[in-house]
Each structure stands twice: as C-alpha cells, then as structure tokens.
Scaffold this active site. Structure first.
Site, mmCIF file in Angstrom:
data_model
loop_
_atom_site.group_PDB
_atom_site.id
_atom_site.type_symbol
_atom_site.label_atom_id
_atom_site.label_comp_id
_atom_site.label_asym_id
_atom_site.label_seq_id
_atom_site.Cartn_x
_atom_site.Cartn_y
_atom_site.Cartn_z
ATOM 1 N N ASP A 42 -17.806 9.505 -30.378
ATOM 2 C CA ASP A 42 -17.472 10.973 -30.442
ATOM 3 C C ASP A 42 -16.186 11.137 -31.518
ATOM 4 O OD1 ASP A 42 -17.355 13.798 -30.195
ATOM 5 O OD2 ASP A 42 -16.114 13.557 -28.496
ATOM 6 N N ASP A 388 -15.174 11.384 -24.608
ATOM 7 C CA ASP A 388 -14.169 11.659 -23.510
ATOM 8 C C ASP A 388 -14.772 13.070 -22.852
ATOM 9 O OD1 ASP A 388 -13.978 13.759 -25.690
ATOM 10 O OD2 ASP A 388 -11.791 13.785 -25.966
ATOM 11 N N ASP A 392 -20.551 14.236 -23.437
ATOM 12 C CA ASP A 392 -20.772 12.722 -23.783
ATOM 13 C C ASP A 392 -21.242 11.848 -22.566
ATOM 14 O OD1 ASP A 392 -19.568 12.897 -26.136
ATOM 15 O OD2 ASP A 392 -17.626 12.899 -25.305
#
Length: 425
Positions: A42, A388, A392
């Site tokens: 990410d 995080d 995700d």
C-alpha cells in the site's frame, strides 16, 4: 528429529526478527519470507509517513499556496501565488468551511511525555488532517464549526464510492459562512462531497466562480479542472475535490427506516457544485527508497497498489525508486479500471499478462488488491503484501506473507497478517 530441528531454527529466526522490530504471528512465515519474489505494498502510511500537509488549493479558477509547518495551525496561511494574503477570498473560505463540514478529524496541542515539548497532533483520518489545519489558518475551528452546523446525515468514505458525504443544517443562513458563498433563499440544508476529483466531477453540474457567483459546468470546464489536478498530481500531491449542494429539504424521507445509506447517498449527490480542490503532500518514509533498491538487488519486485490518482501514484513511485527514470510509465503503471473495463474483471490470462510487468496500480479498490495478489500467485510467484488499513485485510490474508503496520495499522489488518512491523519501518 528433523521437524524438531526445523522448528527450533525457525524459532531462533523469530527471536532475531523481534530484535529488528518484527513480530512473527505464524512460524512458517519466517521460511516463506526468505523465498519472496514479489512485495505488494500500500502507499499511504506504508511507503509514506501518512502525515499529510496541504501545500496548494484551487477555487474559482484561481490557484493558491498554503504555507505552514506540520500540523501547527498557528503557522502560515493561504496566499495568492504572488505572495499576497488570500484568506478572505470567497473561494478559499467557502471551500475550506465546506471541507471541514465533511471531516471528523480534530487537531490539538499535546505535551510530549518524554520531552515535555508541546506539539500539534491530529486525531482522526490522515487525509482530513491537512484540511482541518488549513481551515484553522483562515479562522474555522473544527469544534466550533461542528457546534454551529449540526450534521443530519453522514455517509462515510469507502474505497468503492471514493468520496464522503455529509448534510448539515444551515437554516436561517444567507451565506454559507462569513465572507463565503451566498445561499439561495429558503436553503435549510447543505450537502458536501469530499473525495477523488475524477469521481466527484462526474456529479457536478455547476462551479463556484472567483467572485462567489455560480456558473454551469461544461465538459471543457471539467477537462480544464482535470488538467489542474494532473498538475498537482505530477508533483506527487494528493488531490481532493470539494463539492456542495444547497437544499430546501432533504431529498429522501428521514423517517423511512428501510432506506439504505447508499440510497440516501445517491439522492444527495446529484447536481453538485464544485467549490474547490485541495492538494497535500505526504512525504515518503525515511529509508524506503533505499529499501526498494535493496529488494530489487535481491531479485524481488516491489509493486505499489494505491487508491490514488494515476499521476500521483507514478510521481511517488519515482520518488521511492519503484519506477526508475528510464522506465516507461505506460508499460509499468496502470489504472485499475483497466482490470475491470466493463465492471467485471478481465480473464485470468489477460490479468496475468498485465500483472507480470506492472509495478504501479492506481485507483485500486480493496477487491483489486486481492485479485492482483491472486494473479501473481497463479504465476507461481511467492507474494508478500504489506498494508495498514481495513481495506488491505483481504489481500493480507490471501498473500503468502501478510505484513501489517504495528503503530498505524488497524486491528483488522494485524489480525489478517502473518507478521507485524512494530515500528512501522
């Protein structure tokens, strides 16, 4: 005896990784980590610090600079590009007040227990923090705004909607705020949408002008505004659009308990007026560019999957060495809309052909991250996923190695992971 030896060896590996601020939740992950061939990551809070600061804004065809230092709202302000103060401009005041109406974040001064030094810290969403700080610089305190404008509806941001919507009570007001946009007679409610510019512009039929007047939004206008967005995105800035709508009454029955949030959202977002754009910088974490080069030297491909606009994503990818200066962006960076051109995902064969080379996936939805990980695994690549957020979690769970952030990571992300970076580094 061999299983016992392997278990002891892996346990020793876990102990060594704890010294490097890595908490291993599943013993087998230590072995898998050594054979990883792709790392999917990410962006916000993982490659970057997740501490955004507003540096530019745009409204009514005029660009402004926003100066300051970190999250301190007492430093800096909003200025024209020639350096003249612009905090009293209609577009500036309207855009920032409307944006705060669509925020849940606060900024407060705290005292560090270690050093006893005072510092400003946001409480809430990292994307909203720069808006709240900038609004304070022109005189709008988020707590006071919340008291003066009671909220009657909130539709939270989601990765599928790409925007957040709120409706506030403005009954009795002739202007949105002091020195701001005039409200039509009989206005009782004001809806605000905050989110991805390319999504919000699709619902805008009007735009706010520099003098506070209103004009119809044409297709050439939208193209011109998207060029402004591209200009900011090329500087690795994250851009949000702010749009509003005056209403005499709610476009749905508030007593109807069978109405879904999405139905209320659909009713309120029609016929919006573009108020402005805000552009914030989120600096990359220290050591990330070097870590990416180290991974590349070890034969590991690093892939960034982000919800950001394509140009923002590619600019950041260059900053952290995921894309090198000689790389062809058209080949190595794609918009995730290419994976689902008609709404449904393309065939596995086509998907695998794309993911075999691409290093930057932009405008990704949570389900896109999952499909990308699955595609890499179909190519017999050992795939690690770092993240995080709640969005995700599916990809973290699917990956051969799921790595969550220990400080900024959500409990959902940690629970879906195999390993946790306790220092987020």
């Amino acid at each position: 005896g061999i299983p016992l030896c392997v278990t002891i060896a892996l346990s020793i590996g876990c102990g060594e990784m704890v010294k490097r601020h890595v908490l291993v939740r599943k013993l087998a992950a230590v072995e898998t980590l050594g054979s990883a061939s792709v790392i999917c990551t990410d962006k916000t809070g993982t490659l970057t610090e997740g501490k955004m600061t507003m540096v530019h804004m745009w409204s009514g065809g005029v660009s402004y600079d926003v100066f300051g230092k970190g999250f301190d709202p007492t430093q800096g302000g909003v200025f024209f590009l020639n350096g003249q103060p612009a905090s009293k401009e209609v577009g500036v005041r309207t855009s920032l007040l409307a944006a705060v109406l669509c925020c849940n974040t606060i900024v407060e001064e705290i005292v560090s227990p270690e050093t006893n030094a005072k510092k400003w810290e946001p409480r809430g969403n990292s994307s909203e923090a720069p808006i709240v700080v900038a609004a304070r610089k022109v005189g709008y305190h988020e707590n006071e705004v919340a008291k003066e404008y009671s909220r009657v509806l909130e539709v939270p941001f989601s990765s599928s909607r790409k925007m957040m919507l709120t409706v506030s009570d403005v009954a009795g007001r002739t202007e949105l705020c002091s020195g701001g946009m005039q409200l039509p007679s009989g206005t009782n409610y004001f809806a605000v949408c905050k989110g991805a510019p390319n999504f919000i512009l699709n619902y805008c039929t009007e735009k706010l002008e520099k003098d506070g007047s209103v004009a119809q939004m044409s297709d050439p206008d939208k193209k011109s505004i998207l060029r402004v967005v591209d200009g900011y995105s090329n500087k690795a800035l994250r851009v949000l659009a702010i749009a509003g709508k005056s209403m005499s009454e709610l476009p749905f029955d508030p007593k109807d308990e069978e109405l879904t949030t999405d139905e209320k959202f659909e009713a309120c977002r029609k016929g919006l007026r573009l108020l402005g754009l805000v552009a914030s910088i989120d600096p990359e974490r220290d050591g990330v560019p070097e870590a990416v080069l180290d991974a590349r030297g070890a034969g590991i491909r690093v892939v960034m999957i982000t919800g950001d606009y394509l140009k923002t994503a590619t600019a950041i990818a260059h900053n952290v060495n995921i894309l090198l200066p000689e790389d062809n962006e058209a080949l190595y960076a794609v918009d995730c809309a290419k994976l689902r051109p008609e709404g449904d995902y393309i065939s596995h064969r086509e998907m695998d052909r794309i993911t075999a080379n691409v290093r930057v996936f932009a405008r990704a939805k949570p389900e896109d991250k999952l499909e990308i990980v699955k595609s890499l695994q179909r190519q017999h690549l050992v795939t690690a996923m770092t993240g995080d957020g709640v969005n995700d979690a599916p990809a973290l769970n699917q990956a051969d190695i799921g790595v969550a952030m220990g400080i900024q990571g959500t409990e959902v992300a940690k629970g879906a992971s195999d390993m946790i970076l306790t220092d987020d580094n």
